[in-house]
Design a protein around this motif. Structure first.
Motif, PDB file in Angstrom:
ATOM      1  N   VAL A 136      39.579  44.043  38.141  1.00  0.00           N
ATOM      2  CA  VAL A 136      38.996  42.809  37.611  1.00  0.00           C
ATOM      3  C   VAL A 136      39.658  42.422  36.287  1.00  0.00           C
ATOM      4  N   VAL A 137      39.768  43.362  35.341  1.00  0.00           N
ATOM      5  CA  VAL A 137      40.318  42.995  34.033  1.00  0.00           C
ATOM      6  C   VAL A 137      41.814  42.725  34.095  1.00  0.00           C
ATOM      7  N   GLU A 138      42.530  43.464  34.901  1.00  0.00           N
ATOM      8  CA  GLU A 138      43.971  43.203  35.008  1.00  0.00           C
ATOM      9  C   GLU A 138      44.227  41.821  35.604  1.00  0.00           C
ATOM     10  N   ASP A 139      43.489  41.480  36.641  1.00  0.00           N
ATOM     11  CA  ASP A 139      43.636  40.165  37.251  1.00  0.00           C
ATOM     12  C   ASP A 139      43.242  39.063  36.266  1.00  0.00           C
ATOM     13  N   LYS A 140      42.137  39.272  35.568  1.00  0.00           N
ATOM     14  CA  LYS A 140      41.660  38.293  34.584  1.00  0.00           C
ATOM     15  C   LYS A 140      42.699  38.089  33.484  1.00  0.00           C
ATOM     16  N   ALA A 141      43.306  39.176  33.019  1.00  0.00           N
ATOM     17  CA  ALA A 141      44.313  39.082  31.958  1.00  0.00           C
ATOM     18  C   ALA A 141      45.536  38.295  32.431  1.00  0.00           C
ATOM     19  N   ARG A 142      45.989  38.552  33.641  1.00  0.00           N
ATOM     20  CA  ARG A 142      47.146  37.822  34.170  1.00  0.00           C
ATOM     21  C   ARG A 142      46.840  36.333  34.321  1.00  0.00           C
ATOM     22  N   ARG A 143      45.659  36.030  34.837  1.00  0.00           N
ATOM     23  CA  ARG A 143      45.262  34.619  35.009  1.00  0.00           C
ATOM     24  C   ARG A 143      45.132  33.912  33.654  1.00  0.00           C
ATOM     25  N   ALA A 144      44.547  34.604  32.684  1.00  0.00           N
ATOM     26  CA  ALA A 144      44.374  34.016  31.350  1.00  0.00           C
ATOM     27  C   ALA A 144      45.730  33.775  30.693  1.00  0.00           C
ATOM     28  N   TYR A 145      46.626  34.725  30.817  1.00  0.00           N
ATOM     29  CA  TYR A 145      47.956  34.559  30.230  1.00  0.00           C
ATOM     30  C   TYR A 145      48.667  33.359  30.850  1.00  0.00           C
ATOM     31  N   ALA A 146      48.524  33.173  32.142  1.00  0.00           N
ATOM     32  CA  ALA A 146      49.165  32.045  32.830  1.00  0.00           C
ATOM     33  C   ALA A 146      48.685  30.714  32.258  1.00  0.00           C
ATOM     34  N   VAL A 147      47.441  30.660  31.809  1.00  0.00           N
ATOM     35  CA  VAL A 147      46.879  29.429  31.244  1.00  0.00           C
ATOM     36  C   VAL A 147      47.265  29.284  29.764  1.00  0.00           C
ATOM     37  N   VAL A 148      47.082  30.325  28.974  1.00  0.00           N
ATOM     38  CA  VAL A 148      47.231  30.266  27.525  1.00  0.00           C
ATOM     39  C   VAL A 148      48.691  30.397  27.081  1.00  0.00           C
ATOM     40  N   GLN A 149      49.466  31.165  27.825  1.00  0.00           N
ATOM     41  CA  GLN A 149      50.885  31.407  27.501  1.00  0.00           C
ATOM     42  C   GLN A 149      51.074  32.083  26.146  1.00  0.00           C
ATOM     43  N   LYS A 150      50.126  32.933  25.803  1.00  0.00           N
ATOM     44  CA  LYS A 150      50.173  33.762  24.600  1.00  0.00           C
ATOM     45  C   LYS A 150      49.568  35.107  24.984  1.00  0.00           C
ATOM     46  N   PRO A 151      49.802  36.144  24.196  1.00  0.00           N
ATOM     47  CA  PRO A 151      49.127  37.413  24.466  1.00  0.00           C
ATOM     48  C   PRO A 151      47.608  37.210  24.491  1.00  0.00           C
ATOM     49  N   VAL A 152      46.974  37.807  25.488  1.00  0.00           N
ATOM     50  CA  VAL A 152      45.534  37.626  25.677  1.00  0.00           C
ATOM     51  C   VAL A 152      44.827  38.973  25.697  1.00  0.00           C
ATOM     52  N   LEU A 153      43.570  38.920  25.301  1.00  0.00           N
ATOM     53  CA  LEU A 153      42.678  40.061  25.392  1.00  0.00           C
ATOM     54  C   LEU A 153      41.481  39.604  26.213  1.00  0.00           C
ATOM     55  N   VAL A 154      41.171  40.333  27.266  1.00  0.00           N
ATOM     56  CA  VAL A 154      39.999  40.031  28.083  1.00  0.00           C
ATOM     57  C   VAL A 154      39.144  41.285  28.164  1.00  0.00           C
ATOM     58  N   GLU A 155      37.912  41.111  28.528  1.00  0.00           N
ATOM     59  CA  GLU A 155      37.035  42.260  28.725  1.00  0.00           C
ATOM     60  C   GLU A 155      36.127  42.003  29.898  1.00  0.00           C
ATOM     61  N   ASP A 156      35.675  43.069  30.485  1.00  0.00           N
ATOM     62  CA  ASP A 156      34.642  42.993  31.504  1.00  0.00           C
ATOM     63  C   ASP A 156      33.835  44.277  31.418  1.00  0.00           C
ATOM     64  N   VAL A 157      32.625  44.203  31.928  1.00  0.00           N
ATOM     65  CA  VAL A 157      31.722  45.337  31.894  1.00  0.00           C
ATOM     66  C   VAL A 157      31.192  45.621  33.289  1.00  0.00           C
ATOM     67  N   ALA A 158      30.660  46.812  33.431  1.00  0.00           N
ATOM     68  CA  ALA A 158      29.987  47.193  34.671  1.00  0.00           C
ATOM     69  C   ALA A 158      28.757  48.011  34.297  1.00  0.00           C
ATOM     70  N   LEU A 159      27.685  47.797  35.009  1.00  0.00           N
ATOM     71  CA  LEU A 159      26.496  48.643  34.897  1.00  0.00           C
ATOM     72  C   LEU A 159      26.151  49.070  36.307  1.00  0.00           C
ATOM     73  N   THR A 160      26.296  50.347  36.561  1.00  0.00           N
ATOM     74  CA  THR A 160      26.108  50.878  37.901  1.00  0.00           C
ATOM     75  C   THR A 160      24.832  51.706  37.959  1.00  0.00           C
ATOM     76  N   PHE A 161      23.984  51.375  38.911  1.00  0.00           N
ATOM     77  CA  PHE A 161      22.803  52.189  39.204  1.00  0.00           C
ATOM     78  C   PHE A 161      23.315  53.244  40.177  1.00  0.00           C
ATOM     79  N   THR A 162      23.475  54.476  39.753  1.00  0.00           N
ATOM     80  CA  THR A 162      24.211  55.453  40.548  1.00  0.00           C
ATOM     81  C   THR A 162      23.586  55.711  41.922  1.00  0.00           C
ATOM     82  N   ALA A 163      22.288  55.516  42.070  1.00  0.00           N
ATOM     83  CA  ALA A 163      21.656  55.683  43.380  1.00  0.00           C
ATOM     84  C   ALA A 163      22.048  54.557  44.343  1.00  0.00           C
TER      85      ALA A 163
END
Length: 180
Positions: free
Chosen positions: A43-70
């Motif tokens: 998710v984050v790698e794809d998001k970073a590539r897509r963001a860079y394609a739009v902004v054309q500058k170095p980008v920082l993106v983040e994503d989170v996950a919360l997993t209920f292990t059961a």
């Protein structure tokens, strides 16, 4: 890297990042089609590539996950949508019906300059609270209790939160990289 742009429309996230990095951080909202995957790295790698394609500058993106292990890998990276649809209280009720309330919180930042991808991540084991508690933070901070703590992220004062926060731990890794 002075031309780095944090991709977010969430002012609170941008302020938080700048504060914990100890430096101003340019940010920009960019509407991106987001890859639907339970793999946080994908998710984050794809998001970073897509963001860079739009902004054309170095980008920082983040994503989170919360997993209920059961629940296997759910909600995982889809936690944003679970929260929007159900809210904190219903997520706590969902956990009532599970075998156990164990959970894992994860965050990953991706810094991409058009050539190199750098990842900064942190994970924290914990559990889902009986009810949402606290007023600090955002997202699912009110329902996640890190192992070794009696309080949700939302109940913690800033100093305690920084010790237990996945975001703080990942930002420390990012800060060390930017300082090198």
């Amino acid at each position: 890297m002075t031309d780095l742009v944090f991709i977010t429309g969430n002012q609170q996230k941008a302020d938080y990042l700048a504060k914990w990095l100890g430096m101003p951080m340019k940010h920009q909202k960019v509407d991106l089609e987001e890859l639907q995957s339970l793999d946080l790295r994908e998710v984050v790698e794809d998001k970073a590539r897509r963001a860079y394609a739009v902004v054309q500058k170095p980008v920082l993106v983040e994503d989170v996950a919360l997993t209920f292990t059961a629940m296997g890998r759910l909600p995982g990276t889809f936690i944003k949508w679970f929260l929007e649809e159900m809210g904190d209280e219903k997520l706590c009720r969902l956990a009532d019906g599970l075998e156990h309330r164990s959970a894992e919180a994860a965050i990953m930042y991706a810094l991409y300059d058009g050539a190199d991808m750098h990842l900064f991540e942190a994970h924290q084991q914990g559990s889902i609270a009986q009810h949402p508690l606290g007023t600090n933070g955002f997202g699912w901070n009110y329902i996640f209790i890190p192992d070794g703590q009696p309080k949700t992220y939302g109940e913690m004062d800033e100093a305690t939160f920084k010790q237990w926060s996945i975001r703080a731990h990942a930002i420390e890794k990012l800060k060390a990289f930017l300082a090198a």
